[in-house]
Design a protein around this motif. Sequence first.
Motif, mmCIF file in Angstrom:
data_model
loop_
_atom_site.group_PDB
_atom_site.id
_atom_site.type_symbol
_atom_site.label_atom_id
_atom_site.label_comp_id
_atom_site.label_asym_id
_atom_site.label_seq_id
_atom_site.Cartn_x
_atom_site.Cartn_y
_atom_site.Cartn_z
ATOM 1 N N ARG A 114 0.832 -1.206 0.000
ATOM 2 C CA ARG A 114 0.000 0.000 0.000
ATOM 3 C C ARG A 114 0.869 1.260 0.000
ATOM 4 N NH1 ARG A 114 -5.166 1.854 0.924
ATOM 5 N NH2 ARG A 114 -5.919 -0.307 0.936
ATOM 6 N N VAL A 117 2.289 1.830 -3.413
ATOM 7 C CA VAL A 117 1.303 2.376 -4.346
ATOM 8 C C VAL A 117 1.146 3.873 -4.118
ATOM 9 C CG1 VAL A 117 -1.149 2.401 -4.954
ATOM 10 C CG2 VAL A 117 0.050 0.222 -4.735
ATOM 11 N N ASN A 120 4.088 5.760 -5.530
ATOM 12 C CA ASN A 120 4.004 5.873 -6.985
ATOM 13 C C ASN A 120 3.016 6.961 -7.391
ATOM 14 O OD1 ASN A 120 5.404 3.683 -8.864
ATOM 15 N ND2 ASN A 120 4.965 2.671 -6.932
ATOM 16 N N MET A 132 -0.882 -2.144 -11.897
ATOM 17 C CA MET A 132 0.152 -2.243 -10.873
ATOM 18 C C MET A 132 0.556 -3.712 -10.736
ATOM 19 S SD MET A 132 2.061 -0.541 -8.795
ATOM 20 C CE MET A 132 1.290 1.047 -8.504
ATOM 21 N N MET A 160 -4.059 -5.741 -2.683
ATOM 22 C CA MET A 160 -4.086 -5.203 -4.038
ATOM 23 C C MET A 160 -5.521 -5.027 -4.524
ATOM 24 S SD MET A 160 -0.866 -4.780 -4.919
ATOM 25 C CE MET A 160 -0.799 -4.721 -6.715
ATOM 26 N N LYS A 168 -7.339 3.358 -6.594
ATOM 27 C CA LYS A 168 -5.950 3.825 -6.648
ATOM 28 C C LYS A 168 -5.142 3.093 -7.717
ATOM 29 C CE LYS A 168 -5.917 5.573 -1.975
ATOM 30 N NZ LYS A 168 -5.256 5.640 -0.652
ATOM 31 N N ILE A 169 -5.554 1.883 -8.047
ATOM 32 C CA ILE A 169 -4.985 1.158 -9.179
ATOM 33 C C ILE A 169 -6.139 0.650 -10.032
ATOM 34 C CG2 ILE A 169 -2.907 0.510 -7.907
ATOM 35 C CD1 ILE A 169 -4.002 -2.306 -7.636
#
Length: 310
Positions: A114, A117, A120, A132, A160, A168-169
């Motif tokens: 987390r 992420v 990034n 991701m 994930m 977020k992804i």
Amino acid sequence: MTFEGTPASARAERPGGAGLMAGRTVSRVGYGAMQLDRLRDDRDAAVALLRHAFDLGVDHVDTAQFYGDGFVNDVIREALRPGDDVLVVSKVGAVSDPGGPIPLRLAQRPHELRASVEANLAALRLERIEVMNLRRVDAGITVPVPDDQIVDLDDQLAEMTALRDEGKIGAIGLSSVTLDVLRRALPAGIVCVQNVHSLVARDDEDLLRFCTDEQIAWVPYFPLGGALPGLAKVTDEPAVLAAAQHLGRTPAQVALAWLLHRAPNVLLIPGTADPGHLEANVAAGSITLDEETLASLDAVPARPFTVPQH
């Protein structure tokens, strides 16, 4: 010479033709951004190189926050322009460790995934990263694995998936995994797999076939071999040299073209810090290998990774 300002509509056709990543159409020849760190002392050149890749039709860039301890993502953020329509794919599972014995350490635990992420997103100044990859340590070449970094796949995928649900992804990929691990992960909706794969490193042919059947993008890293001591170089193979001479191309171009011929779901992310090499890599997407050349390349034996003796 600069390469800024070309609108997406005016760029070249997609190098290598069109492929699919997470349901999105992208160039089959993308760009692996790790080598941008070699231009750390000339940031303008790094930005110009990436802009040139976009102008050549590249619309798939592979990165990680731990590349160059954040430098590479900073360059990508600076290079991207509104309207570029470039798919940025990143990865988690490791973080920079500039003072360590190697400049990288694993970060496999859910809270570390987390945090990576978030790092990034902040570096790239994006609200969401479309793909991701979770960099595991199940297969291929990896760094030493401390006990506290042996983490259950289900725990990682739960985090994930939560990040995806939060927006977020956009999608989840895997890297350095076995076929069994991919099978276990399928319910999470895996869109791509990144493993070591080249003409001389073909341990994962069954995994490639599975990905092809499941319409999962196969994104090989170290496509030319030779990236580490003990890893054979594709460009040293006599059959590759002969094919290059026959086609009037470079051995590296032949090696990349061979990968593209393996299956329609193969997407390439060759990296370079040199504009000429970038252009050559993109041009590899237009090479057609005849049956005789393909047969000669297919006959090259796989070369096992050998640990250098000290």
